[in-house]
Design an enzyme around this catalytic site. Structure first.
Site, PDB file in Angstrom:
ATOM      1  N   ARG A 237       0.854  -1.185   0.000  1.00  0.00           N
ATOM      2  CA  ARG A 237       0.000   0.000   0.000  1.00  0.00           C
ATOM      3  C   ARG A 237       0.892   1.238   0.000  1.00  0.00           C
ATOM      4  O   ARG A 237       1.857   1.323   0.765  1.00  0.00           O
ATOM      5  CB  ARG A 237      -0.916   0.028   1.230  1.00  0.00           C
ATOM      6  CG  ARG A 237      -1.992  -1.066   1.241  1.00  0.00           C
ATOM      7  CD  ARG A 237      -3.051  -0.813   0.180  1.00  0.00           C
ATOM      8  NE  ARG A 237      -4.124  -1.799   0.199  1.00  0.00           N
ATOM      9  CZ  ARG A 237      -4.150  -2.900  -0.545  1.00  0.00           C
ATOM     10  NH1 ARG A 237      -3.143  -3.164  -1.373  1.00  0.00           N
ATOM     11  NH2 ARG A 237      -5.164  -3.739  -0.483  1.00  0.00           N
ATOM     12  N   ASP A 261       5.149  -0.363  -6.614  1.00  0.00           N
ATOM     13  CA  ASP A 261       4.007  -0.617  -7.489  1.00  0.00           C
ATOM     14  C   ASP A 261       2.769   0.132  -7.006  1.00  0.00           C
ATOM     15  O   ASP A 261       1.725   0.068  -7.642  1.00  0.00           O
ATOM     16  CB  ASP A 261       3.712  -2.125  -7.522  1.00  0.00           C
ATOM     17  CG  ASP A 261       2.658  -2.497  -8.550  1.00  0.00           C
ATOM     18  OD1 ASP A 261       2.824  -2.121  -9.732  1.00  0.00           O
ATOM     19  OD2 ASP A 261       1.667  -3.157  -8.184  1.00  0.00           O
ATOM     20  N   GLU A 266      -3.531   7.337  -6.314  1.00  0.00           N
ATOM     21  CA  GLU A 266      -3.472   6.623  -7.583  1.00  0.00           C
ATOM     22  C   GLU A 266      -4.677   6.964  -8.450  1.00  0.00           C
ATOM     23  O   GLU A 266      -5.812   6.828  -7.968  1.00  0.00           O
ATOM     24  CB  GLU A 266      -3.406   5.109  -7.330  1.00  0.00           C
ATOM     25  CG  GLU A 266      -2.153   4.703  -6.586  1.00  0.00           C
ATOM     26  CD  GLU A 266      -2.144   3.238  -6.176  1.00  0.00           C
ATOM     27  OE1 GLU A 266      -1.056   2.731  -5.855  1.00  0.00           O
ATOM     28  OE2 GLU A 266      -3.232   2.603  -6.164  1.00  0.00           O
ATOM     29  N   HIS A 285       0.674  -0.034 -10.365  1.00  0.00           N
ATOM     30  CA  HIS A 285      -0.224  -0.898  -9.586  1.00  0.00           C
ATOM     31  C   HIS A 285      -0.665  -2.109 -10.424  1.00  0.00           C
ATOM     32  O   HIS A 285      -1.863  -2.379 -10.581  1.00  0.00           O
ATOM     33  CB  HIS A 285      -1.436  -0.118  -9.088  1.00  0.00           C
ATOM     34  CG  HIS A 285      -2.029  -0.708  -7.838  1.00  0.00           C
ATOM     35  ND1 HIS A 285      -2.513   0.052  -6.807  1.00  0.00           N
ATOM     36  CD2 HIS A 285      -2.220  -2.006  -7.446  1.00  0.00           C
ATOM     37  CE1 HIS A 285      -2.976  -0.725  -5.848  1.00  0.00           C
ATOM     38  NE2 HIS A 285      -2.801  -1.988  -6.215  1.00  0.00           N
TER      39      HIS A 285
END
Length: 319
Positions: A237, A261, A266, A285
């Protein structure tokens, strides 16, 4: 049975089938749902399926027909579970569907940083190997993983899978986990503290959930403990990391590199400091999103809903 999928595109952008879900009731599937569209689209739905679209207390209170919320992910913080519980609404999640895919991306980042695969492939296409006076060419350090110490924070399904892969590379594995020494295999060593892990490890990989306790777990103080040669990996996260502190540590050469990632917002804001940080490798992600993982997600989504319809609830997080 009226079923509404609020944001189906991420899990299924068109390469998988919704037909099994459609067989369970009247089904409406939206690719994406903005916050101001939730109420209109969710009206009269008995079943809501959501990946990242937030369902808060206000939504839940204003949807009298709602009986079931299915989260198309492992984390379910987008749903006010307490509000759902008060109304007797079942909330399910999809655990462990992406374990192998996420652990795979952890090592995609580690190996890319260690060997600079992308960089050297690009340099070959630019002609630098063609122009080299030698039979080989490299212009960055090349790191061997053998005997490097990897610190894994959180030893659930994905953390444990990452540990097993690391052992396959003959790495030393240290884990910060609530599990006792007796619950760990002998080849995984339990860290006595986060400070020990940050101080001793060459690579640190995050595999813990986001809570108020873990928010900004990687902060300036802990980054200062890391070796200048150390690598940080985050596929868990974004808010686990203080992004400005990490950018500063990278830009000042206080740690070697990071592979992430996930980010705190986001898609990321254009001013996110990691976008321009030195030796920071960012993927959008995608750790969870392999075709195989999404196929498992879709199947568990249907199994969860069918189980509830048959009176055999599984993966209920609102108990």
């Amino acid at each position: 049975m009226k079923i509404v999928v609020l944001d189906g595109y991420a899990a299924n952008p068109g390469d998988l089938s919704w037909e099994e879900l459609k067989s369970l009731g009247e089904c409406t599937i939206y690719d994406r749902t903005a916050p101001n569209e939730v109420m209109q689209r969710a009206q009269d739905a008995e079943v809501l399926l959501t990946n990242k679209t937030v369902l808060d207390r206000g939504h839940i209170a204003a949807l009298p027909a709602l009986k079931y919320i299915g989260v198309l992910a492992t984390g379910y913080n987008i749903v006010d579970v307490e509000a759902a519980r008060e109304r007797g609404i079942v909330v399910t999640n999809i655990p462990a569907y992406s374990t192998d895919s996420v652990a795979q991306l952890v090592f995609a980042h580690i190996l890319n940083i260690a060997q600079q695969v992308g960089h050297h492939a690009e340099e070959v296409h630019r002609g630098r190997w063609t122009q080299s006076p030698d039979f080989c060419f490299w212009d960055t350090p090349l790191l061997e993983l053998r005997d490097k110490k990897i610190g894994i924070i959180g030893l659930g399904h994905t953390g444990y899978k990452t540990a097993r892969i690391a052992l396959g590379f003959s790495m030393q594995v240290m884990a910060y986990t609530s599990k006792s020494h007796f619950q760990l295999p002998p080849e995984i060593h339990k860290a006595e503290s986060l400070e020990q892990l940050f101080t001793e490890c060459d690579i640190i990989s995050l595999h813990c959930p986001l809570t108020e306790t873990t928010r900004s777990l990687v902060n300036a103080e802990r980054l200062a403990l890391m070796k200048p040669s150390a690598i940080l990996i985050n596929t868990s996260r974004g808010p686990l990391v203080d992004e400005q502190a990490l950018a500063d540590a990278l830009n000042e050469g206080r740690i070697y590199a990071a592979g992430v990632d996930v980010l705190s917002s986001e898609p990321p804001r254009a001013d996110n400091p990691l976008l321009t940080a030195r030796n920071c490798y960012i993927t959008p992600h995608i750790a969870w999103a392999s075709t195989a993982a999404r196929q498992r997600l879709m199947q568990v989504m249907v199994d969860n809903l069918r189980g509830w319809m048959d009176g055999k609830v599984i993966n209920n997080v609102a108990r």
